[in-house]
Design a protein around this motif. Structure first.
Motif, PDB file in Angstrom:
ATOM      1  N   LEU A  36       0.924  -1.131   0.036  1.00 40.08           N
ATOM      2  CA  LEU A  36      -0.303  -0.032   0.126  1.00 40.08           C
ATOM      3  C   LEU A  36       0.810   1.131   0.029  1.00 40.08           C
ATOM      4  O   LEU A  36       0.671   2.152  -0.652  1.00 40.08           O
ATOM      5  CB  LEU A  36      -0.966   0.080   1.218  1.00 40.08           C
ATOM      6  CG  LEU A  36      -2.097  -1.086   1.076  1.00 40.08           C
ATOM      7  CD1 LEU A  36      -2.711  -0.819   2.557  1.00 40.08           C
ATOM      8  CD2 LEU A  36      -3.363  -0.535   0.250  1.00 40.08           C
ATOM      9  N   SER A  37       1.776   1.189   0.744  1.00 42.09           N
ATOM     10  CA  SER A  37       2.592   2.581   1.129  1.00 42.09           C
ATOM     11  C   SER A  37       3.809   2.619  -0.506  1.00 42.09           C
ATOM     12  O   SER A  37       3.880   3.625  -0.538  1.00 42.09           O
ATOM     13  CB  SER A  37       3.587   2.612   2.157  1.00 42.09           C
ATOM     14  OG  SER A  37       4.388   1.454   2.452  1.00 42.09           O
ATOM     15  N   ILE A  38       3.966   1.289  -1.036  1.00 39.83           N
ATOM     16  CA  ILE A  38       4.790   1.363  -2.125  1.00 39.83           C
ATOM     17  C   ILE A  38       4.091   2.106  -2.971  1.00 39.83           C
ATOM     18  O   ILE A  38       4.432   3.104  -4.010  1.00 39.83           O
ATOM     19  CB  ILE A  38       5.313  -0.038  -2.490  1.00 39.83           C
ATOM     20  CG1 ILE A  38       6.083  -0.505  -1.638  1.00 39.83           C
ATOM     21  CG2 ILE A  38       5.816  -0.068  -3.736  1.00 39.83           C
ATOM     22  CD1 ILE A  38       6.546  -2.000  -1.697  1.00 39.83           C
ATOM     23  N   GLU A  39       2.742   1.767  -3.529  1.00 38.18           N
ATOM     24  CA  GLU A  39       2.042   2.269  -4.282  1.00 38.18           C
ATOM     25  C   GLU A  39       1.886   3.798  -4.280  1.00 38.18           C
ATOM     26  O   GLU A  39       1.844   4.650  -5.241  1.00 38.18           O
ATOM     27  CB  GLU A  39       0.677   1.401  -4.567  1.00 38.18           C
ATOM     28  CG  GLU A  39      -0.628   2.079  -5.380  1.00 38.18           C
ATOM     29  CD  GLU A  39      -2.001   1.612  -5.244  1.00 38.18           C
ATOM     30  OE1 GLU A  39      -2.668   2.104  -5.876  1.00 38.18           O
ATOM     31  OE2 GLU A  39      -2.059   0.755  -4.493  1.00 38.18           O
ATOM     32  N   ALA A  40       1.860   4.206  -3.064  1.00 39.52           N
ATOM     33  CA  ALA A  40       1.525   5.609  -2.771  1.00 39.52           C
ATOM     34  C   ALA A  40       2.884   6.345  -2.992  1.00 39.52           C
ATOM     35  O   ALA A  40       2.678   7.554  -2.791  1.00 39.52           O
ATOM     36  CB  ALA A  40       1.134   5.808  -1.420  1.00 39.52           C
ATOM     37  N   GLY A  41       3.901   5.794  -2.999  1.00 37.69           N
ATOM     38  CA  GLY A  41       5.341   6.283  -3.144  1.00 37.69           C
ATOM     39  C   GLY A  41       5.921   6.957  -2.005  1.00 37.69           C
ATOM     40  O   GLY A  41       6.778   7.558  -1.976  1.00 37.69           O
ATOM     41  N   TRP A  42       5.454   6.233  -0.873  1.00 41.61           N
ATOM     42  CA  TRP A  42       5.829   6.661   0.477  1.00 41.61           C
ATOM     43  C   TRP A  42       7.153   5.996   0.760  1.00 41.61           C
ATOM     44  O   TRP A  42       7.617   4.903   0.215  1.00 41.61           O
ATOM     45  CB  TRP A  42       4.813   6.220   1.650  1.00 41.61           C
ATOM     46  CG  TRP A  42       3.675   7.016   1.392  1.00 41.61           C
ATOM     47  CD1 TRP A  42       3.348   8.306   0.445  1.00 41.61           C
ATOM     48  CD2 TRP A  42       2.505   7.205   2.428  1.00 41.61           C
ATOM     49  NE1 TRP A  42       2.147   8.796   0.671  1.00 41.61           N
ATOM     50  CE2 TRP A  42       1.452   8.261   1.827  1.00 41.61           C
ATOM     51  CE3 TRP A  42       2.163   6.703   3.607  1.00 41.61           C
ATOM     52  CZ2 TRP A  42       0.411   8.517   2.437  1.00 41.61           C
ATOM     53  CZ3 TRP A  42       0.965   6.916   4.337  1.00 41.61           C
ATOM     54  CH2 TRP A  42       0.090   7.760   3.676  1.00 41.61           C
ATOM     55  N   ASN A  43       7.582   6.424   1.918  1.00 43.11           N
ATOM     56  CA  ASN A  43       9.287   5.856   1.962  1.00 43.11           C
ATOM     57  C   ASN A  43       9.346   4.702   3.119  1.00 43.11           C
ATOM     58  O   ASN A  43      10.442   4.265   3.293  1.00 43.11           O
ATOM     59  CB  ASN A  43       9.949   7.058   2.577  1.00 43.11           C
ATOM     60  CG  ASN A  43      11.679   6.800   2.517  1.00 43.11           C
ATOM     61  OD1 ASN A  43      11.986   6.152   1.502  1.00 43.11           O
ATOM     62  ND2 ASN A  43      12.492   7.181   3.591  1.00 43.11           N
ATOM     63  N   GLN A  44       8.100   4.377   3.739  1.00 42.29           N
ATOM     64  CA  GLN A  44       8.389   3.290   4.770  1.00 42.29           C
ATOM     65  C   GLN A  44       8.886   1.962   4.132  1.00 42.29           C
ATOM     66  O   GLN A  44       8.506   1.613   3.072  1.00 42.29           O
ATOM     67  CB  GLN A  44       7.019   3.084   5.457  1.00 42.29           C
ATOM     68  CG  GLN A  44       6.299   4.125   6.209  1.00 42.29           C
ATOM     69  CD  GLN A  44       5.593   5.169   5.514  1.00 42.29           C
ATOM     70  OE1 GLN A  44       5.412   4.961   4.152  1.00 42.29           O
ATOM     71  NE2 GLN A  44       5.587   6.504   5.916  1.00 42.29           N
ATOM     72  N   ASN A  45       9.619   1.290   4.915  1.00 38.93           N
ATOM     73  CA  ASN A  45       9.966   0.008   4.609  1.00 38.93           C
ATOM     74  C   ASN A  45       9.181  -1.111   5.404  1.00 38.93           C
ATOM     75  O   ASN A  45       8.231  -0.737   6.232  1.00 38.93           O
ATOM     76  CB  ASN A  45      11.466  -0.246   4.488  1.00 38.93           C
ATOM     77  CG  ASN A  45      12.154  -0.035   5.791  1.00 38.93           C
ATOM     78  OD1 ASN A  45      11.360  -0.006   7.121  1.00 38.93           O
ATOM     79  ND2 ASN A  45      13.333   0.142   6.043  1.00 38.93           N
ATOM     80  N   VAL A  46       9.526  -2.433   5.438  1.00 42.01           N
ATOM     81  CA  VAL A  46       8.872  -3.533   5.919  1.00 42.01           C
ATOM     82  C   VAL A  46       9.241  -3.263   7.549  1.00 42.01           C
ATOM     83  O   VAL A  46       8.274  -3.492   8.575  1.00 42.01           O
ATOM     84  CB  VAL A  46       9.297  -4.915   5.434  1.00 42.01           C
ATOM     85  CG1 VAL A  46       8.716  -6.121   6.423  1.00 42.01           C
ATOM     86  CG2 VAL A  46       8.792  -5.128   4.043  1.00 42.01           C
ATOM     87  N   ALA A  47      10.464  -2.908   7.726  1.00 42.59           N
ATOM     88  CA  ALA A  47      10.698  -2.928   9.215  1.00 42.59           C
ATOM     89  C   ALA A  47       9.871  -1.936   9.930  1.00 42.59           C
ATOM     90  O   ALA A  47       9.537  -1.766  10.892  1.00 42.59           O
ATOM     91  CB  ALA A  47      12.362  -2.494   9.396  1.00 42.59           C
ATOM     92  N   ASP A  48       9.570  -0.612   9.169  1.00 44.51           N
ATOM     93  CA  ASP A  48       8.582   0.582   9.582  1.00 44.51           C
ATOM     94  C   ASP A  48       7.272  -0.267   9.960  1.00 44.51           C
ATOM     95  O   ASP A  48       6.772   0.181  11.084  1.00 44.51           O
ATOM     96  CB  ASP A  48       8.591   1.759   8.769  1.00 44.51           C
ATOM     97  CG  ASP A  48       9.707   2.532   8.515  1.00 44.51           C
ATOM     98  OD1 ASP A  48      10.417   2.577   9.469  1.00 44.51           O
ATOM     99  OD2 ASP A  48      10.349   2.713   7.376  1.00 44.51           O
TER     100      ASP A  48
END
Length: 284
Positions: free
Chosen positions: A20-32
């Motif tokens: 979901l955050s990848i699609e939005a272009g956000w910077n979170q990773n799996v650890a977040d």
């Protein structure tokens, strides 16, 4: 119409929800995601294939405050009210705790939050930084050194007095995760500031940085940025002109900004004098 089911998001869902955050272009990773799902109350919606199509999260920052974030809806499911519905469920959870709710709103999100009772606190430009700027020394009576695990109690006490947020567990996580980005400033043996950061999906996030003076915060930012290769992201309240000038001189740009917002009462959260950089919209 595809049947949709609301479910709790749990730590084991981190990798699946990350899309979901990848699609939005956000910077979170799996650890977040895993950290937030471990410590927060998170809700999501899955479609008939088991794919997460929406999310929202409330992260506790002490008994008086929860931080809302990760309000995301996949493109194909937007304009159906999913994000607002999940946000309201998170707000109900926060209200049941008797806590205020805070968040950092994008320009698109702010009009959604205002009718829900949120009010503006201050504006936060997001800086995109390719490289560290010129080194900035601290004031002559201030010592900078790497932050140790033994410093965390003092740093957390310093932080809550200046940020109004009880987030010692977040600071401990970030120091453990990226000790090279964790720095402490001391004056006469007392904490005068600190900086931490973390790696992200596309850039290293620097923050939070909290300091007694902007000059101390700028020196901490300079030291943290020099500790890792770029690119970087840094969310800086727009009252800090000295930091903004230094970032511009290094070629940094600020294409967009957030607005810090609050629903309910938490004295001190509106003060940004000591908040040199945020932890990012998801970690406050």
């Amino acid at each position: 119409m595809t049947p949709l089911i609301e479910r709790d998001l749990r730590p084991q869902d981190a990798e699946a929800a990350w899309t979901l955050s990848i699609e939005a272009g956000w910077n979170q990773n799996v650890a977040d995601w895993r950290f937030m799902l471990t410590h927060g109350k998170a809700l999501g919606v899955v479609d008939d294939t088991g794919t997460w199509v929406a999310s929202a999260l409330a992260l506790p920052l002490g008994a008086r405050l929860s931080w809302l974030s990760m309000v995301l809806v996949t493109q194909a499911q937007r304009r159906r009210g999913l994000g607002t519905a999940l946000l309201k469920r998170c707000l109900a959870h926060v209200e049941a705790r008797g806590a205020a709710a805070g968040l950092d709103a994008t320009e698109l999100g702010r009009p959604v939050y205002l009718p829900l009772g949120f009010r503006d606190l201050y504006r936060i430009p997001r800086w995109h930084i390719d490289r560290a700027g010129d080194p900035v020394p601290p004031p002559a009576d201030v010592l900078l050194r790497p932050m140790l695990e033994a410093d965390l109690v003092r740093v957390s006490t310093f932080d809550v007095a200046r940020s109004a947020m009880e987030r010692g567990y977040i600071l401990a996580h970030l120091r453990t995760r990226r000790p090279d980005l964790a720095w402490i400033a001391e004056r006469d043996g007392r904490v005068a500031g600190y900086a931490v950061g973390r790696e992200g999906r596309a850039a290293t996030s620097i923050g939070p940085i909290v300091a007694d003076e902007e000059g101390i915060g700028l020196a901490l930012a300079s030291r943290a940025l020099a500790a890792a290769p770029g690119p970087f992201l840094m969310d800086v309240p727009d009252t800090h002109d000295e930091v903004a000038r230094w970032l511009r001189a290094a070629g940094a740009t600020s294409p967009r900004a957030f607005v810090r917002m609050l629903r309910g009462a938490l004295p001190g959260l509106e003060r940004d004098r000591h908040i040199i950089a945020l932890a990012g919209a998801e970690l406050a």
